[in-house]
Design a protein around this motif. Structure first.
Motif, PDB file in Angstrom:
ATOM      1  N   LYS A 198       0.680  -1.572   0.167  1.00 31.55           N
ATOM      2  CA  LYS A 198       0.247   0.377   0.201  1.00 31.55           C
ATOM      3  C   LYS A 198       0.799   1.137  -0.144  1.00 31.55           C
ATOM      4  O   LYS A 198       0.751   2.128  -0.890  1.00 31.55           O
ATOM      5  CB  LYS A 198      -0.915   0.043   1.058  1.00 31.55           C
ATOM      6  CG  LYS A 198      -1.419   0.995   1.385  1.00 31.55           C
ATOM      7  CD  LYS A 198      -2.884   1.523   0.453  1.00 31.55           C
ATOM      8  CE  LYS A 198      -3.812   2.844   0.267  1.00 31.55           C
ATOM      9  NZ  LYS A 198      -4.818   2.791  -0.374  1.00 31.55           N
ATOM     10  N   SER A 200       3.922   1.605  -1.503  1.00 31.12           N
ATOM     11  CA  SER A 200       4.554   1.730  -2.117  1.00 31.12           C
ATOM     12  C   SER A 200       3.489   1.888  -3.028  1.00 31.12           C
ATOM     13  O   SER A 200       4.134   3.193  -4.223  1.00 31.12           O
ATOM     14  CB  SER A 200       5.004  -0.165  -3.151  1.00 31.12           C
ATOM     15  OG  SER A 200       4.921   0.221  -4.305  1.00 31.12           O
ATOM     16  N   ASN A 201       2.092   1.871  -3.463  1.00 28.59           N
ATOM     17  CA  ASN A 201       0.753   2.424  -4.221  1.00 28.59           C
ATOM     18  C   ASN A 201       0.348   3.770  -4.614  1.00 28.59           C
ATOM     19  O   ASN A 201       0.577   4.473  -4.784  1.00 28.59           O
ATOM     20  CB  ASN A 201       0.067   1.480  -4.357  1.00 28.59           C
ATOM     21  CG  ASN A 201      -0.081   0.068  -4.315  1.00 28.59           C
ATOM     22  OD1 ASN A 201       0.298   0.110  -5.867  1.00 28.59           O
ATOM     23  ND2 ASN A 201      -0.822  -0.681  -4.267  1.00 28.59           N
ATOM     24  N   LEU A 202       0.773   4.665  -2.760  1.00 25.38           N
ATOM     25  CA  LEU A 202       1.152   5.607  -2.608  1.00 25.38           C
ATOM     26  C   LEU A 202       2.022   6.720  -3.527  1.00 25.38           C
ATOM     27  O   LEU A 202       1.829   7.815  -2.999  1.00 25.38           O
ATOM     28  CB  LEU A 202       0.741   5.693  -1.036  1.00 25.38           C
ATOM     29  CG  LEU A 202      -0.567   5.204  -0.321  1.00 25.38           C
ATOM     30  CD1 LEU A 202      -0.454   4.746   1.391  1.00 25.38           C
ATOM     31  CD2 LEU A 202      -2.062   6.115  -1.048  1.00 25.38           C
ATOM     32  N   LYS A 204       3.558   5.730  -4.709  1.00 30.47           N
ATOM     33  CA  LYS A 204       4.044   6.250  -6.837  1.00 30.47           C
ATOM     34  C   LYS A 204       2.499   7.171  -7.545  1.00 30.47           C
ATOM     35  O   LYS A 204       2.754   7.871  -8.106  1.00 30.47           O
ATOM     36  CB  LYS A 204       3.996   5.263  -7.764  1.00 30.47           C
ATOM     37  CG  LYS A 204       3.195   4.683  -8.839  1.00 30.47           C
ATOM     38  CD  LYS A 204       3.262   3.403  -9.895  1.00 30.47           C
ATOM     39  CE  LYS A 204       2.662   3.378 -11.085  1.00 30.47           C
ATOM     40  NZ  LYS A 204       2.688   2.766 -12.265  1.00 30.47           N
ATOM     41  N   ASP A 205       1.740   6.853  -6.312  1.00 30.46           N
ATOM     42  CA  ASP A 205       0.477   7.813  -6.924  1.00 30.46           C
ATOM     43  C   ASP A 205      -0.083   9.012  -6.069  1.00 30.46           C
ATOM     44  O   ASP A 205      -0.307  10.203  -7.073  1.00 30.46           O
ATOM     45  CB  ASP A 205      -1.189   7.376  -6.544  1.00 30.46           C
ATOM     46  CG  ASP A 205      -1.196   5.929  -6.984  1.00 30.46           C
ATOM     47  OD1 ASP A 205      -0.557   5.709  -7.546  1.00 30.46           O
ATOM     48  OD2 ASP A 205      -1.881   4.849  -6.704  1.00 30.46           O
ATOM     49  N   GLU A 206       0.588   9.149  -5.710  1.00 29.49           N
ATOM     50  CA  GLU A 206       0.476  10.884  -4.779  1.00 29.49           C
ATOM     51  C   GLU A 206       1.665  11.550  -4.160  1.00 29.49           C
ATOM     52  O   GLU A 206       1.766  12.398  -4.586  1.00 29.49           O
ATOM     53  CB  GLU A 206      -0.370  10.619  -2.466  1.00 29.49           C
ATOM     54  CG  GLU A 206      -1.764  10.338  -2.859  1.00 29.49           C
ATOM     55  CD  GLU A 206      -2.133  10.092  -1.620  1.00 29.49           C
ATOM     56  OE1 GLU A 206      -1.451  10.978  -0.963  1.00 29.49           O
ATOM     57  OE2 GLU A 206      -3.943   8.752  -1.502  1.00 29.49           O
ATOM     58  N   TYR A 207       2.326  10.541  -4.819  1.00 36.67           N
ATOM     59  CA  TYR A 207       4.424  11.638  -4.724  1.00 36.67           C
ATOM     60  C   TYR A 207       4.897  11.587  -5.828  1.00 36.67           C
ATOM     61  O   TYR A 207       6.099  12.189  -5.761  1.00 36.67           O
ATOM     62  CB  TYR A 207       4.271  10.853  -3.413  1.00 36.67           C
ATOM     63  CG  TYR A 207       3.709  11.638  -1.682  1.00 36.67           C
ATOM     64  CD1 TYR A 207       3.843  12.117  -1.577  1.00 36.67           C
ATOM     65  CD2 TYR A 207       3.343  10.288  -1.059  1.00 36.67           C
ATOM     66  CE1 TYR A 207       3.439  12.851  -0.257  1.00 36.67           C
ATOM     67  CE2 TYR A 207       2.020  11.067  -0.671  1.00 36.67           C
ATOM     68  CZ  TYR A 207       1.829  11.320   0.286  1.00 36.67           C
ATOM     69  OH  TYR A 207       1.457  11.978   1.544  1.00 36.67           O
ATOM     70  N   GLY A 208       4.677  10.102  -6.880  1.00 44.66           N
ATOM     71  CA  GLY A 208       5.457  10.269  -8.059  1.00 44.66           C
ATOM     72  C   GLY A 208       7.284   9.375  -7.857  1.00 44.66           C
ATOM     73  O   GLY A 208       7.332   9.655  -8.648  1.00 44.66           O
ATOM     74  N   LYS A 210       8.478   6.203  -7.317  1.00 45.86           N
ATOM     75  CA  LYS A 210       7.979   4.774  -8.031  1.00 45.86           C
ATOM     76  C   LYS A 210       8.911   3.902  -7.130  1.00 45.86           C
ATOM     77  O   LYS A 210      10.179   3.530  -7.543  1.00 45.86           O
ATOM     78  CB  LYS A 210       8.546   4.491  -9.998  1.00 45.86           C
ATOM     79  CG  LYS A 210       8.002   5.099 -11.049  1.00 45.86           C
ATOM     80  CD  LYS A 210       8.032   4.756 -11.718  1.00 45.86           C
ATOM     81  CE  LYS A 210       7.019   5.692 -13.000  1.00 45.86           C
ATOM     82  NZ  LYS A 210       7.204   5.034 -14.621  1.00 45.86           N
TER      83      LYS A 210
END
Length: 239
Positions: A198, A200-202, A204-208, A210
């Motif tokens: 989770k 890792s996904n956050l 990427k999605d919210e802070y850019g 990877k």
């Protein structure tokens, strides 16, 4: 149209690491100085990334140079020093004799006369110069190795260490060394109870960022480990 003032130049580095350094620049600078001083025209450049002990006849670029020289009718081959031809004295000498017998002129830009004459004296000098080149390389490698050991020991005392607690000197940088801001960000998300995946996904999605969930786990281990290392260093300072 080729003239008797045309030549081909050859360079060699032993690894990709060296290729990114200044070895090729130094070789080419030495070669071009000789070329310009002697009024030659460069009709082709060849660069092998191979060990100096590999047979010259097994090197891709070296053999391409020989093929092109025959096609263009150019018999002058220039390189910076004997070690670029080979670090192995036997390979160096056998290559010289083979190419000389076929009408080639081998020129070392740093020692121009070393491959011109074929007398007992010139053979001895050529082999001695080749040995000195190999000795110089070995000495440099040894000095760099000692320097790395000292740097690791110094970093170990400063708390700059690997996960195995040895002094860190080289190798890939950790995520938090590249992006220090990730430390507080990941700790904040972890305190909220999010799983590694989770987080890792956050990221990427919210802070850019990877960052894989495996790397997130490693970052948390690094943070914990670095805190322990700082505490250890403080204890040593108070002793």
């Amino acid at each position: 149209m080729t003239t008797n003032k045309d030549c081909l130049i050859y360079m060699r580095t032993s690894s990709m690491t060296n290729s990114k350094g200044d070895s090729v620049k130094r070789q080419k600078s030495s070669i071009m100085k000789w070329v310009n001083d002697n009024g030659y025209n460069v009709k082709g450049e060849y660069w092998d990334i191979e060990s100096g002990k590999m047979d010259t006849m097994e090197r891709t670029e070296f053999m391409k140079m020989i093929s092109d020289s025959e096609r263009l009718g150019i018999n002058v081959l220039v390189f910076s020093d004997q070690s670029r031809l080979s670090r192995d004295i036997i390979v160096q000498e056998s290559t010289f004799r083979l190419l000389s017998s076929r009408g080639y002129s081998l020129i070392s830009s740093e020692n121009p006369n070393s491959f011109i004459e074929d007398t007992p004296t010139s053979n001895l000098i050529r082999q001695i110069l080749g040995s000195f080149c190999e000795f110089d390389r070995s000495s440099t490698v040894n000095k760099l190795r000692v320097s790395r050991i000292r740097k690791r020991e110094s970093n170990r005392e400063k708390g700059i260490v690997t996960r195995n607690r040895t002094g860190k000197y080289e190798g890939r940088l950790r995520w938090i060394e590249i992006h220090p801001e990730l430390e507080s960000l990941i700790l904040k998300l972890r305190k909220k109870g999010f799983s590694l995946r989770k987080i890792s996904n956050l990221l990427k999605d919210e802070y850019g960022y990877k960052v894989s969930f495996v790397s997130v786990g490693n970052i948390l281990k690094d943070i914990d480990w670095m805190k322990k290392e700082k505490r250890r260093m403080k204890r040593l300072e108070t002793v």
